[in-house]
Design a protein around this motif. Structure first.
Motif, mmCIF file in Angstrom:
data_model
loop_
_atom_site.group_PDB
_atom_site.id
_atom_site.type_symbol
_atom_site.label_atom_id
_atom_site.label_comp_id
_atom_site.label_asym_id
_atom_site.label_seq_id
_atom_site.Cartn_x
_atom_site.Cartn_y
_atom_site.Cartn_z
ATOM 1 N N TYR A 182 13.671 1.585 -5.538
ATOM 2 C CA TYR A 182 12.668 2.346 -4.786
ATOM 3 C C TYR A 182 11.696 1.396 -4.096
ATOM 4 O O TYR A 182 11.376 0.330 -4.618
ATOM 5 N N ASP A 183 11.217 1.837 -2.931
ATOM 6 C CA ASP A 183 10.265 1.086 -2.122
ATOM 7 C C ASP A 183 8.958 1.872 -2.073
ATOM 8 O O ASP A 183 8.976 3.082 -1.820
ATOM 9 N N CYS A 184 7.845 1.214 -2.313
ATOM 10 C CA CYS A 184 6.533 1.874 -2.231
ATOM 11 C C CYS A 184 6.135 1.938 -0.754
ATOM 12 O O CYS A 184 5.973 0.906 -0.107
ATOM 13 N N ARG A 185 6.010 3.166 -0.247
ATOM 14 C CA ARG A 185 5.699 3.357 1.176
ATOM 15 C C ARG A 185 4.518 4.294 1.364
ATOM 16 O O ARG A 185 4.303 5.205 0.572
ATOM 17 N N LYS A 186 3.824 4.067 2.470
ATOM 18 C CA LYS A 186 2.733 4.963 2.859
ATOM 19 C C LYS A 186 3.347 6.216 3.481
ATOM 20 O O LYS A 186 4.288 6.129 4.259
ATOM 21 N N SER A 187 2.800 7.372 3.099
ATOM 22 C CA SER A 187 3.259 8.639 3.670
ATOM 23 C C SER A 187 2.057 9.391 4.232
ATOM 24 O O SER A 187 0.929 8.908 4.150
ATOM 25 N N ALA A 188 2.288 10.553 4.781
ATOM 26 C CA ALA A 188 1.205 11.367 5.357
ATOM 27 C C ALA A 188 0.195 11.792 4.295
ATOM 28 O O ALA A 188 -0.970 12.037 4.611
ATOM 29 N N ALA A 236 6.531 7.308 -11.808
ATOM 30 C CA ALA A 236 5.492 8.313 -11.544
ATOM 31 C C ALA A 236 4.193 7.676 -11.069
ATOM 32 O O ALA A 236 3.365 8.338 -10.451
ATOM 33 N N THR A 237 4.023 6.395 -11.337
ATOM 34 C CA THR A 237 2.783 5.708 -10.969
ATOM 35 C C THR A 237 3.119 4.328 -10.396
ATOM 36 O O THR A 237 4.269 3.906 -10.392
ATOM 37 N N GLY A 238 2.080 3.629 -9.940
ATOM 38 C CA GLY A 238 2.234 2.248 -9.515
ATOM 39 C C GLY A 238 2.439 2.039 -8.029
ATOM 40 O O GLY A 238 2.573 0.908 -7.578
ATOM 41 N N CYS A 239 2.488 3.116 -7.261
ATOM 42 C CA CYS A 239 2.649 2.981 -5.817
ATOM 43 C C CYS A 239 1.326 3.361 -5.164
ATOM 44 O O CYS A 239 0.923 4.527 -5.189
ATOM 45 N N ASP A 240 0.657 2.377 -4.624
ATOM 46 C CA ASP A 240 -0.631 2.616 -3.976
ATOM 47 C C ASP A 240 -0.813 1.564 -2.877
ATOM 48 O O ASP A 240 0.095 0.774 -2.606
ATOM 49 N N ARG A 241 -1.969 1.562 -2.258
ATOM 50 C CA ARG A 241 -2.227 0.640 -1.142
ATOM 51 C C ARG A 241 -2.000 -0.807 -1.547
ATOM 52 O O ARG A 241 -1.456 -1.604 -0.776
ATOM 53 N N ASP A 242 -2.375 -1.160 -2.750
ATOM 54 C CA ASP A 242 -2.217 -2.543 -3.209
ATOM 55 C C ASP A 242 -0.754 -2.929 -3.464
ATOM 56 O O ASP A 242 -0.450 -4.110 -3.585
ATOM 57 N N HIS A 243 0.120 -1.922 -3.569
ATOM 58 C CA HIS A 243 1.525 -2.195 -3.881
ATOM 59 C C HIS A 243 2.490 -1.773 -2.772
ATOM 60 O O HIS A 243 3.706 -1.751 -2.991
ATOM 61 N N GLU A 244 1.948 -1.441 -1.598
ATOM 62 C CA GLU A 244 2.803 -1.036 -0.484
ATOM 63 C C GLU A 244 3.844 -2.125 -0.217
ATOM 64 O O GLU A 244 3.525 -3.307 -0.159
#
Length: 181
Positions: free
Chosen positions: A39-45, A134-142
């Motif tokens: 999985y890739d941490c991505r910014k969404s709407a 369920a967690t760990g994807c945020d601006r710091d981890h994009e």
């Protein structure tokens, strides 16, 4: 829309998700897949989310012999060099809440002659694990990747000389589910 006719035909033809056997019915190749859903941490709407980038799994037969690799596309490449790409036509929630869904995929983009030549459908069943964190994807981890272990049974179906009556791609129209479902 769910392809109920395809699901019914495939379930009847293969007995969806029976345990792997030493001898499979004609027209069915069943291998055990073990690897990772990446999985890739991505910014969404609505914020940030883990999005499936690709699977990376090794598929083995009932005797433990490596038979194929499953990767991005999704694509399956057999040890003999034959390959197919799949297009999801139906998703079925896994019986286990902590497992990725079961899938019915239509095979296309065949490559090479060999084991996967003539495959028209792929089933992913008996899944274990593989669910996005369920967690760990945020601006710091994009842009970060999460590798989640999973296992599944992959059944590759091909029409045969009447031993199994499988639908061919495009032969079944999308229809609503039967009443009561």
């Amino acid at each position: 829309m769910v392809h109920w006719n395809i699901l019914l035909a495939l379930a009847l033809a293969t007995g969806v998700a029976p345990p792997a056997r030493a001898v499979e019915p004609a027209g069915v190749i069943r291998w055990h897949g073990q690897g990772e859903q990446i999985y890739d941490c991505r910014k969404s709407a609505t914020g940030y989310a883990w999005v499936l980038a690709r699977p990376d799994a090794i598929l083995s037969d009932a005797g433990g012999r490596v038979r194929a690799h499953h990767g991005a596309g999704p694509r399956w490449t057999a040890a003999d060099g034959s390959s197919i790409t799949g297009r999801t036509i139906t998703t079925i929630p896994a019986p286990r809440a902590d497992a990725i869904p079961w899938l019915v995929l239509q095979a296309d983009a065949p490559g090479g002659q060999g084991t996967l030549d003539g495959v028209t459908y792929v089933l992913r069943t008996e899944t274990v694990g593989g669910v996005a964190p369920a967690t760990g994807c945020d601006r710091d981890h994009e842009g970060a990747l999460a590798r989640v272990p999973y296992e599944a049974t992959y059944s590759f179906l091909r029409p045969t000389d009447g031993a199994i009556a499988l639908p061919t791609p495009g032969s079944l129209a999308e229809q609503p589910p039967p009443a009561g479902r």
